[in-house]
Every structure is written in C-alpha cells, then in structure tokens.
Design an enzyme around this catalytic site. Structure first.
Site, PDB file in Angstrom:
ATOM      1  N   SER A 191      19.602 -31.390 -73.160  1.00  0.00           N
ATOM      2  CA  SER A 191      20.274 -31.824 -71.935  1.00  0.00           C
ATOM      3  C   SER A 191      19.440 -31.597 -70.681  1.00  0.00           C
ATOM      4  O   SER A 191      19.980 -31.315 -69.610  1.00  0.00           O
ATOM      5  CB  SER A 191      21.656 -31.164 -71.808  1.00  0.00           C
ATOM      6  OG  SER A 191      22.481 -31.524 -72.911  1.00  0.00           O
ATOM      7  N   ASN A 242      12.105 -38.270 -76.583  1.00  0.00           N
ATOM      8  CA  ASN A 242      12.496 -38.519 -77.973  1.00  0.00           C
ATOM      9  C   ASN A 242      13.633 -39.533 -77.932  1.00  0.00           C
ATOM     10  O   ASN A 242      14.763 -39.183 -77.624  1.00  0.00           O
ATOM     11  CB  ASN A 242      12.951 -37.202 -78.622  1.00  0.00           C
ATOM     12  CG  ASN A 242      13.501 -37.414 -80.022  1.00  0.00           C
ATOM     13  OD1 ASN A 242      13.381 -38.501 -80.597  1.00  0.00           O
ATOM     14  ND2 ASN A 242      14.102 -36.368 -80.580  1.00  0.00           N
ATOM     15  N   HIS A 273      12.806 -31.384 -86.045  1.00  0.00           N
ATOM     16  CA  HIS A 273      13.913 -31.515 -85.087  1.00  0.00           C
ATOM     17  C   HIS A 273      15.203 -31.019 -85.747  1.00  0.00           C
ATOM     18  O   HIS A 273      15.410 -31.197 -86.945  1.00  0.00           O
ATOM     19  CB  HIS A 273      14.056 -32.976 -84.649  1.00  0.00           C
ATOM     20  CG  HIS A 273      14.952 -33.133 -83.468  1.00  0.00           C
ATOM     21  ND1 HIS A 273      16.329 -33.137 -83.582  1.00  0.00           N
ATOM     22  CD2 HIS A 273      14.686 -33.254 -82.149  1.00  0.00           C
ATOM     23  CE1 HIS A 273      16.855 -33.254 -82.369  1.00  0.00           C
ATOM     24  NE2 HIS A 273      15.882 -33.324 -81.485  1.00  0.00           N
ATOM     25  N   LYS A 284      15.046 -40.962 -80.274  1.00  0.00           N
ATOM     26  CA  LYS A 284      15.925 -40.887 -81.461  1.00  0.00           C
ATOM     27  C   LYS A 284      16.152 -42.296 -81.997  1.00  0.00           C
ATOM     28  O   LYS A 284      15.233 -43.122 -81.942  1.00  0.00           O
ATOM     29  CB  LYS A 284      17.216 -40.139 -81.118  1.00  0.00           C
ATOM     30  CG  LYS A 284      16.907 -38.781 -80.466  1.00  0.00           C
ATOM     31  CD  LYS A 284      18.084 -37.848 -80.350  1.00  0.00           C
ATOM     32  CE  LYS A 284      17.647 -36.553 -79.684  1.00  0.00           C
ATOM     33  NZ  LYS A 284      18.697 -35.556 -79.612  1.00  0.00           N
ATOM     34  N   GLU A 304      18.042 -32.190 -85.779  1.00  0.00           N
ATOM     35  CA  GLU A 304      18.788 -33.247 -86.482  1.00  0.00           C
ATOM     36  C   GLU A 304      18.209 -33.479 -87.876  1.00  0.00           C
ATOM     37  O   GLU A 304      18.943 -33.763 -88.820  1.00  0.00           O
ATOM     38  CB  GLU A 304      18.783 -34.534 -85.632  1.00  0.00           C
ATOM     39  CG  GLU A 304      19.707 -34.377 -84.420  1.00  0.00           C
ATOM     40  CD  GLU A 304      19.280 -35.137 -83.173  1.00  0.00           C
ATOM     41  OE1 GLU A 304      18.488 -36.093 -83.280  1.00  0.00           O
ATOM     42  OE2 GLU A 304      19.738 -34.760 -82.078  1.00  0.00           O
ATOM     43  N   GLY A 310      22.237 -32.959 -76.555  1.00  0.00           N
ATOM     44  CA  GLY A 310      23.184 -34.067 -76.462  1.00  0.00           C
ATOM     45  C   GLY A 310      24.582 -33.657 -76.038  1.00  0.00           C
ATOM     46  O   GLY A 310      25.521 -34.438 -76.126  1.00  0.00           O
ATOM     47  N   GLU A 365      14.546 -25.926 -78.721  1.00  0.00           N
ATOM     48  CA  GLU A 365      15.722 -26.757 -78.458  1.00  0.00           C
ATOM     49  C   GLU A 365      16.958 -26.069 -79.031  1.00  0.00           C
ATOM     50  O   GLU A 365      17.236 -26.193 -80.229  1.00  0.00           O
ATOM     51  CB  GLU A 365      15.554 -28.131 -79.130  1.00  0.00           C
ATOM     52  CG  GLU A 365      14.363 -28.919 -78.646  1.00  0.00           C
ATOM     53  CD  GLU A 365      14.566 -30.422 -78.852  1.00  0.00           C
ATOM     54  OE1 GLU A 365      14.438 -31.156 -77.858  1.00  0.00           O
ATOM     55  OE2 GLU A 365      14.875 -30.849 -79.975  1.00  0.00           O
TER      56      GLU A 365
HETATM   57  P1  13P Z   1      19.138 -34.413 -75.167  1.00  0.00           P
HETATM   58  O1  13P Z   1      18.135 -34.413 -74.042  1.00  0.00           O
HETATM   59  O2  13P Z   1      19.846 -35.724 -75.328  1.00  0.00           O
HETATM   60  O3  13P Z   1      20.043 -33.236 -75.129  1.00  0.00           O
HETATM   61  O4  13P Z   1      18.271 -34.273 -76.530  1.00  0.00           O
HETATM   62  C1  13P Z   1      17.334 -33.272 -76.632  1.00  0.00           C
HETATM   63  C2  13P Z   1      16.570 -33.504 -77.882  1.00  0.00           C
HETATM   64  O5  13P Z   1      17.081 -33.364 -78.973  1.00  0.00           O
HETATM   65  C3  13P Z   1      15.173 -33.928 -77.744  1.00  0.00           C
HETATM   66  O6  13P Z   1      14.500 -33.861 -78.972  1.00  0.00           O
END
Ligand code: 13P
Length: 248
Positions: A211, A9, A94, A11, A96, A172, A166
């Site tokens: 992560s 992803n 997601h 982003k 976010e 992140g 997640e």
């Molecule tokens: P990270 O791997 O940067 O923690 O992000 C995970 C994520 O949100 C994947 O959709």
C-alpha cells in the site's frame, strides 16, 4: 550511498491498450526522476514493454520464474525466456506466490539461485502475515525466509539481490506499515545481513512494499534503511507511479 529503486508489480493487470498508455505516461515524466525504475509486467506483455522502453531509463522485470532451465513445465516461464525480452529483474517469492501457489522457502531459494545464475537480479520478497505479526514473530519469519536464501546462495550473492520487505497485512489492503514499523523491520533485516557480512549489508537495497502510494512514499523512502518501494496498485496509474518515483 544506495540508489533509490522503485519497482512496479502490475500483478495480473494489463491489456495491450493499458500497457501502452501506462508506459507512455511513465516515460513522459521520467526526465526528472533520479531513482532506478523497474516495471514488472505479466509475461504476455514483456515483448510490448521491451519495445516501448528501448533507449529509455526504464527497466523491465518479470513477476516470477521457474527454477528449471526448460522442458515439460506447462504454463511456466524460464530465466532464458525472461532475458530474451530484455528483462534484467525478476520478482521471486512474492507472498501471493507463497500463499496461493505453495512456494516454500526452499523453492524460493532455488528460484533466487536460478535468477542469479542467469544474470538476473532477483527482487526477493519476504514478509509476515498479520497473524504472525500479532504473535510477535515478524523477526522469526523474515529471518527464516532470508536464511533459506543465504543457505542456498551464500551471503556474498546478496550483492546482486534486492530484498523487498512486504508485510502481507499491508499488501492491497490500504493499510500501510507506519514509517516506524517499516523502518524497524528494515533495520532488523539489515542487522541480520550485517551479522553475516557487514559490507554486503551496507550495499543490499531493501525496498518496502504494501500500500505504498504518492501520499506516504516520501516518508517511507526517507527512512534510513528503506531504499525504495515495490508498488502494486499505485503502479498501474502513471501519475501515481511517477510521484512515487520522484519521492526517492
Ligand atoms: P500494493 O501496493 O497493491 O499493496 O501491492 C504491494 C505488492 O504486493 C507489490 O509486490
């Protein structure tokens, strides 16, 4: 046996140049990858990725979709548009999107339904915040998130859904869930599916996200109920992403 799935992803991180370098780098190492590998690109770059991955083992996904078919929805992207660029997958719900753009369980369920109706495979994201984990409500939160989708599309539809667990506190942050924490959550999710339909529960892939990196991927994906990863930061470097793909 469930095939390992590794999805990147990206982003809101890309430029024409970085997309080119990243995809060429991933393609150069795909010969010894057995996992099903997906890259979820920002919408403006889907055409570029589509062209680069033709005749390769890489699959394309989008990061979100609108629940309407077309019309006056400025800035939004429809299922048809996603399919037009050869994408087979779309991330839905997601954290976010849920926390920054107010997506409720009901909106997420509608998006899952629209993706399925259009033959796209949703990467359906669930997970609890740190506050919710500390309050001991991880199971209640993920149950609620999954139940909203079961209520909308039925348990049978999970044959065509990929779940991504997640934990928000691991996204992140560099703080990965321990293999035990992740496996416990995944086992709980699978037990919830089993209560609804035992055979669907056995085939539904449940990916871990938060992560995940080359150093922890093999141990996480090695857990019984972890069927791969949804990777953020580490999916932006071809070498790191490939190492995770090979960990499966
Ligand atoms: P990270 O791997 O940067 O923690 O992000 C995970 C994520 O949100 C994947 O959709």
């Amino acid at each position: 046996m469930r095939q390992v799935i590794v999805a990147g992803n990206w982003k809101m991180n890309a430029s024409k140049e970085t997309v080119n370098t990243l995809i060429m780098g991933i393609l150069s190492g795909m010969a010894d990858v057995d996992s099903n590998v997906i890259v979820c690109a920002p919408s403006p770059y889907m055409s570029q990725v589509e062209a680069l991955i033709t005749h390769s083992q890489l699959h394309l996904g989008a990061q979100d979709l609108n629940e309407n078919a077309s019309g006056a929805f400025t800035g939004e992207v429809s299922a048809d548009m996603i399919k037009d660029f050869g994408a087979q997958y779309v991330i839905v719900g997601h954290s976010e999107r849920r926390s920054l753009y107010g997506e409720t369980d009901e909106i997420v369920a509608s998006k899952v339904q629209v993706a399925l109706d259009n033959g796209l495979t949703p990467l359906f994201c669930i997970g609890e915040t740190l506050e919710q984990r500390e309050a001991g409500s991880m199971e209640a939160v993920v149950s609620r998130q999954i139940q909203a989708v079961i209520d909308r599309v039925g348990i049978g539809a999970f044959k065509n859904i990929i779940i991504a667990y997640e934990p928000v506190w691991a996204i992140g942050t560099g703080v990965t869930a321990s293999p035990q924490q992740a496996q416990d959550a995944h086992a709980f999710i699978r037990s919830m599916l089993t209560q609804n339909d035992a055979s669907v529960a056995q085939t539904t892939p449940i990916l871990y996200g938060g992560s995940m990196n080359p150093g922890n991927a093999a141990e996480l994906i090695g857990c019984e109920d972890i069927d791969g990863g949804l990777i953020g930061g580490a999916s932006l470097k071809a070498e790191d992403f490939l190492q995770i793909c090979k960990a499966g």
